[in-house]
Scaffold this motif. Structure first.
Motif, PDB file in Angstrom:
ATOM      1  N   ARG A 123      15.777  -0.986  -9.594  1.00 29.03           N
ATOM      2  CA  ARG A 123      14.858  -1.780  -8.778  1.00 29.03           C
ATOM      3  C   ARG A 123      13.820  -0.879  -8.110  1.00 29.03           C
ATOM      4  NH1 ARG A 123      19.345  -5.190  -5.466  1.00 29.03           N
ATOM      5  NH2 ARG A 123      20.115  -6.412  -7.213  1.00 29.03           N
ATOM      6  N   PRO A 124      12.609  -1.405  -7.907  1.00 25.21           N
ATOM      7  CA  PRO A 124      11.601  -0.622  -7.190  1.00 25.21           C
ATOM      8  C   PRO A 124      11.889  -0.641  -5.688  1.00 25.21           C
ATOM      9  CG  PRO A 124      10.691  -2.726  -7.839  1.00 25.21           C
ATOM     10  CD  PRO A 124      12.077  -2.659  -8.434  1.00 25.21           C
ATOM     11  N   PHE A 125      11.572   0.460  -5.010  1.00 21.68           N
ATOM     12  CA  PHE A 125      11.695   0.495  -3.562  1.00 21.68           C
ATOM     13  C   PHE A 125      10.532   1.268  -2.980  1.00 21.68           C
ATOM     14  CE2 PHE A 125      14.065   4.100  -5.128  1.00 21.68           C
ATOM     15  CZ  PHE A 125      13.835   5.130  -4.243  1.00 21.68           C
ATOM     16  N   ALA A 126      10.178   0.924  -1.740  1.00 22.09           N
ATOM     17  CA  ALA A 126       8.993   1.493  -1.102  1.00 22.09           C
ATOM     18  C   ALA A 126       9.360   2.594  -0.122  1.00 22.09           C
ATOM     19  CB  ALA A 126       8.219   0.395  -0.382  1.00 22.09           C
ATOM     20  N   TRP A 127       8.377   3.431   0.168  1.00 17.92           N
ATOM     21  CA  TRP A 127       8.484   4.524   1.119  1.00 17.92           C
ATOM     22  C   TRP A 127       8.888   3.983   2.491  1.00 17.92           C
ATOM     23  CZ3 TRP A 127       5.897   5.739   5.654  1.00 17.92           C
ATOM     24  CH2 TRP A 127       5.919   7.078   6.054  1.00 17.92           C
ATOM     25  N   ARG A 128       9.715   4.741   3.203  1.00 13.54           N
ATOM     26  CA  ARG A 128      10.093   4.403   4.576  1.00 13.54           C
ATOM     27  C   ARG A 128       9.778   5.600   5.460  1.00 13.54           C
ATOM     28  NH1 ARG A 128      16.090   1.761   3.874  1.00 13.54           N
ATOM     29  NH2 ARG A 128      15.476   0.118   2.440  1.00 13.54           N
ATOM     30  N   ASP A 172      10.333  13.244  -1.738  1.00 15.82           N
ATOM     31  CA  ASP A 172      10.384  13.816  -3.088  1.00 15.82           C
ATOM     32  C   ASP A 172      11.798  13.904  -3.636  1.00 15.82           C
ATOM     33  OD1 ASP A 172       7.645  14.116  -3.074  1.00 15.82           O
ATOM     34  OD2 ASP A 172       7.752  16.155  -2.300  1.00 15.82           O
ATOM     35  N   THR A 173      12.808  13.958  -2.773  1.00 14.65           N
ATOM     36  CA  THR A 173      14.190  14.093  -3.227  1.00 14.65           C
ATOM     37  C   THR A 173      14.935  12.762  -3.290  1.00 14.65           C
ATOM     38  OG1 THR A 173      15.032  14.496  -0.998  1.00 14.65           O
ATOM     39  CG2 THR A 173      14.325  16.416  -2.277  1.00 14.65           C
ATOM     40  N   ILE A 174      14.368  11.697  -2.735  1.00 13.72           N
ATOM     41  CA  ILE A 174      15.032  10.385  -2.735  1.00 13.72           C
ATOM     42  C   ILE A 174      15.070   9.850  -4.160  1.00 13.72           C
ATOM     43  CG2 ILE A 174      14.887   7.998  -1.917  1.00 13.72           C
ATOM     44  CD1 ILE A 174      15.601   9.869   0.297  1.00 13.72           C
ATOM     45  N   GLU A 175      16.261   9.434  -4.618  1.00 17.00           N
ATOM     46  CA  GLU A 175      16.401   8.916  -5.977  1.00 17.00           C
ATOM     47  C   GLU A 175      16.977   7.502  -6.016  1.00 17.00           C
ATOM     48  OE1 GLU A 175      18.892  11.834  -7.771  1.00 17.00           O
ATOM     49  OE2 GLU A 175      17.208  13.135  -8.236  1.00 17.00           O
ATOM     50  N   THR A 176      17.656   7.081  -4.948  1.00 13.84           N
ATOM     51  CA  THR A 176      18.289   5.764  -4.927  1.00 13.84           C
ATOM     52  C   THR A 176      17.730   4.926  -3.786  1.00 13.84           C
ATOM     53  OG1 THR A 176      20.101   6.617  -3.594  1.00 13.84           O
ATOM     54  CG2 THR A 176      20.426   6.584  -5.977  1.00 13.84           C
ATOM     55  N   CYS A 177      17.823   3.612  -3.922  1.00 15.35           N
ATOM     56  CA  CYS A 177      17.204   2.709  -2.961  1.00 15.35           C
ATOM     57  C   CYS A 177      18.077   2.425  -1.746  1.00 15.35           C
ATOM     58  CB  CYS A 177      16.841   1.397  -3.649  1.00 15.35           C
ATOM     59  SG  CYS A 177      18.251   0.466  -4.287  1.00 15.35           S
ATOM     60  N   SER A 178      19.381   2.674  -1.842  1.00 18.20           N
ATOM     61  CA  SER A 178      20.264   2.290  -0.742  1.00 18.20           C
ATOM     62  C   SER A 178      21.519   3.156  -0.723  1.00 18.20           C
ATOM     63  CB  SER A 178      20.672   0.823  -0.902  1.00 18.20           C
ATOM     64  OG  SER A 178      21.437   0.667  -2.085  1.00 18.20           O
ATOM     65  N   ASP A 179      22.277   3.017   0.350  1.00 16.35           N
ATOM     66  CA  ASP A 179      23.564   3.719   0.444  1.00 16.35           C
ATOM     67  C   ASP A 179      24.499   3.246  -0.664  1.00 16.35           C
ATOM     68  OD1 ASP A 179      22.722   5.084   2.687  1.00 16.35           O
ATOM     69  OD2 ASP A 179      23.663   3.686   4.085  1.00 16.35           O
ATOM     70  N   ASP A 221       0.804  -1.216   0.000  1.00 24.00           N
ATOM     71  CA  ASP A 221       0.000   0.000   0.000  1.00 24.00           C
ATOM     72  C   ASP A 221       0.841   1.273   0.000  1.00 24.00           C
ATOM     73  OD1 ASP A 221      -2.207  -1.643   0.153  1.00 24.00           O
ATOM     74  OD2 ASP A 221      -2.405  -1.436   2.325  1.00 24.00           O
ATOM     75  N   LEU A 222       2.141   1.165   0.246  1.00 19.09           N
ATOM     76  CA  LEU A 222       3.009   2.331   0.352  1.00 19.09           C
ATOM     77  C   LEU A 222       3.441   2.828  -1.028  1.00 19.09           C
ATOM     78  CD1 LEU A 222       5.285   1.078   3.242  1.00 19.09           C
ATOM     79  CD2 LEU A 222       3.392   2.698   3.405  1.00 19.09           C
ATOM     80  N   PRO A 223       3.759   4.123  -1.143  1.00 21.68           N
ATOM     81  CA  PRO A 223       4.249   4.655  -2.424  1.00 21.68           C
ATOM     82  C   PRO A 223       5.557   3.977  -2.835  1.00 21.68           C
ATOM     83  CG  PRO A 223       3.797   6.427  -0.883  1.00 21.68           C
ATOM     84  CD  PRO A 223       3.663   5.155  -0.130  1.00 21.68           C
ATOM     85  N   ARG A 224       5.774   3.872  -4.120  1.00 19.54           N
ATOM     86  CA  ARG A 224       6.980   3.230  -4.646  1.00 19.54           C
ATOM     87  C   ARG A 224       7.676   4.144  -5.632  1.00 19.54           C
ATOM     88  NH1 ARG A 224       8.038  -1.765  -3.969  1.00 19.54           N
ATOM     89  NH2 ARG A 224       6.626  -3.084  -2.825  1.00 19.54           N
TER      90      ARG A 224
END
Length: 55
Positions: free
Chosen positions: A20-25, A33-40, A9-12
């Motif tokens: 790869r797709p990643f979900a809101w945390r 709005d500024t997050i562009e990458t899934c991990s460090d 149900d969370l934004p992706r």
């Protein structure tokens, strides 16, 4: 009692580096709005590729 949310149900978003797709945390709530990458790891890889391109 708060309603539990399912991860589906969370934004992706899709990672700019690996695709790869990643979900809101919750910790990303203010900056989603500024997050562009899934991990460090992906963020560091993007930074390295930008530095290599500028040389």
């Amino acid at each position: 009692m708060p309603r539990m949310r399912r991860k589906d149900d969370l934004p992706r978003k899709t990672c700019r580096t690996c695709g790869r797709p990643f979900a809101w945390r919750k910790r990303w709530a203010r900056v989603w709005d500024t997050i562009e990458t899934c991990s460090d790891r992906c963020r560091d890889a993007a930074r390295r590729s930008r530095n290599a391109a500028s040389r």
